[in-house]
Design an enzyme around this catalytic site. Structure first.
Site, mmCIF file in Angstrom:
data_model
loop_
_atom_site.group_PDB
_atom_site.id
_atom_site.type_symbol
_atom_site.label_atom_id
_atom_site.label_comp_id
_atom_site.label_asym_id
_atom_site.label_seq_id
_atom_site.Cartn_x
_atom_site.Cartn_y
_atom_site.Cartn_z
ATOM 1 N N GLY A 87 -14.077 8.828 15.533
ATOM 2 C CA GLY A 87 -12.942 8.099 14.995
ATOM 3 C C GLY A 87 -13.322 7.094 13.925
ATOM 4 N N ASN A 88 -14.609 6.812 13.774
ATOM 5 C CA ASN A 88 -15.047 5.797 12.820
ATOM 6 C C ASN A 88 -14.752 6.176 11.370
ATOM 7 O OD1 ASN A 88 -16.218 3.704 14.458
ATOM 8 N ND2 ASN A 88 -17.824 5.149 14.978
ATOM 9 N N ARG A 141 -2.551 -14.227 9.572
ATOM 10 C CA ARG A 141 -3.822 -13.523 9.346
ATOM 11 C C ARG A 141 -3.602 -12.174 8.664
ATOM 12 N NH1 ARG A 141 -5.595 -15.146 15.417
ATOM 13 N NH2 ARG A 141 -6.147 -17.309 14.968
ATOM 14 N N ARG A 171 0.399 -17.017 14.112
ATOM 15 C CA ARG A 171 -1.024 -16.897 13.760
ATOM 16 C C ARG A 171 -1.377 -15.470 13.354
ATOM 17 N NH1 ARG A 171 -4.450 -15.980 19.083
ATOM 18 N NH2 ARG A 171 -2.798 -15.152 20.398
ATOM 19 N N HIS A 208 -1.463 -7.847 18.068
ATOM 20 C CA HIS A 208 -2.113 -8.867 17.255
ATOM 21 C C HIS A 208 -2.288 -8.470 15.792
ATOM 22 C CE1 HIS A 208 -4.176 -11.129 20.816
ATOM 23 N NE2 HIS A 208 -2.897 -10.879 21.039
ATOM 24 N N GLU A 263 -12.761 8.393 10.203
ATOM 25 C CA GLU A 263 -11.332 8.574 9.999
ATOM 26 C C GLU A 263 -10.632 7.222 9.838
ATOM 27 O OE1 GLU A 263 -13.317 11.991 11.419
ATOM 28 O OE2 GLU A 263 -13.230 10.026 12.379
ATOM 29 N N ARG A 308 -14.242 13.169 20.780
ATOM 30 C CA ARG A 308 -15.395 13.542 21.610
ATOM 31 C C ARG A 308 -15.762 12.446 22.608
ATOM 32 N NH1 ARG A 308 -18.874 16.229 16.742
ATOM 33 N NH2 ARG A 308 -17.851 18.272 16.804
ATOM 34 N N GLY A 326 -14.740 12.973 15.637
ATOM 35 C CA GLY A 326 -15.681 12.957 16.745
ATOM 36 C C GLY A 326 -15.786 11.573 17.352
#
Length: 161
Positions: free
Chosen positions: A73-74, A142, A138, A103, A76, A114, A71
């Site tokens: 994506g967080n 990282r 760089r 990057h 997942e 959604r 919904g």
């Protein structure tokens, strides 16, 4: 390119449409679930399997990326990022799709089904797939630091110490 896909119920329709879009573009698509709509499904296993397959392919020399939907994506993205070697990026624009690859050498894209139209989503994914990692020192440095922490918990010295 091999593309591993997983979703929750909120992204199932997008996932099905996207699989056709990617196959028509010449990609090999591997669906990690779900196979049917269930409003109470538990997405972590689907997303983790897609991430595991993505990194296994990459380590075997196969050109592969992953896509996870939900919904927002967080969740997942969080699930995919639990897999060692995965750098899953939540993408909400063409710019974030490009930057995730350029990057961060992201190997999984997470999208909120959604939150966007299908045309927006395909634009993000197509750009993500087409954008190479910059290999700038760089960024390599990282990403290496993240991998070091993931592997053994090591961090650069705290400058405040």
């Amino acid at each position: 390119m091999r593309i591993h896909i997983a979703t929750d119920h909120a992204g199932l329709e997008f996932s099905t449409q996207l699989q056709h879009h990617l196959a028509e573009a010449g990609h090999e698509v591997v669906d990690h679930g779900p196979i049917e709509y269930d409003a109470l499904d538990d997405y972590p296993a689907f997303c983790i399997r897609a991430a595991q397959a993505t990194i296994a392919d990459q380590r075997a020399g196969v050109d592969a990326l992953g896509i996870v939907f939900g919904g927002s994506g967080n969740g997942e993205q969080i699930a995919a990022n639990k897999v060692e070697g995965i750098r899953a990026a939540l993408v909400w624009s063409i710019a974030t799709a490009e930057l995730a690859r350029e990057h961060n050498d992201a190997n999984v894209i997470a999208i909120g089904a959604r939150q966007h139209t299908f045309d927006e989503v395909t634009g993000f994914i197509d750009r993500f797939i087409a954008t190479p990692f910059s290999n700038e020192e760089r960024h390599v440095r990282r990403i290496g630091q993240i991998a070091d922490f993931e592997r053994d918990g090591s961090l650069l010295p705290d400058p405040r110490a």
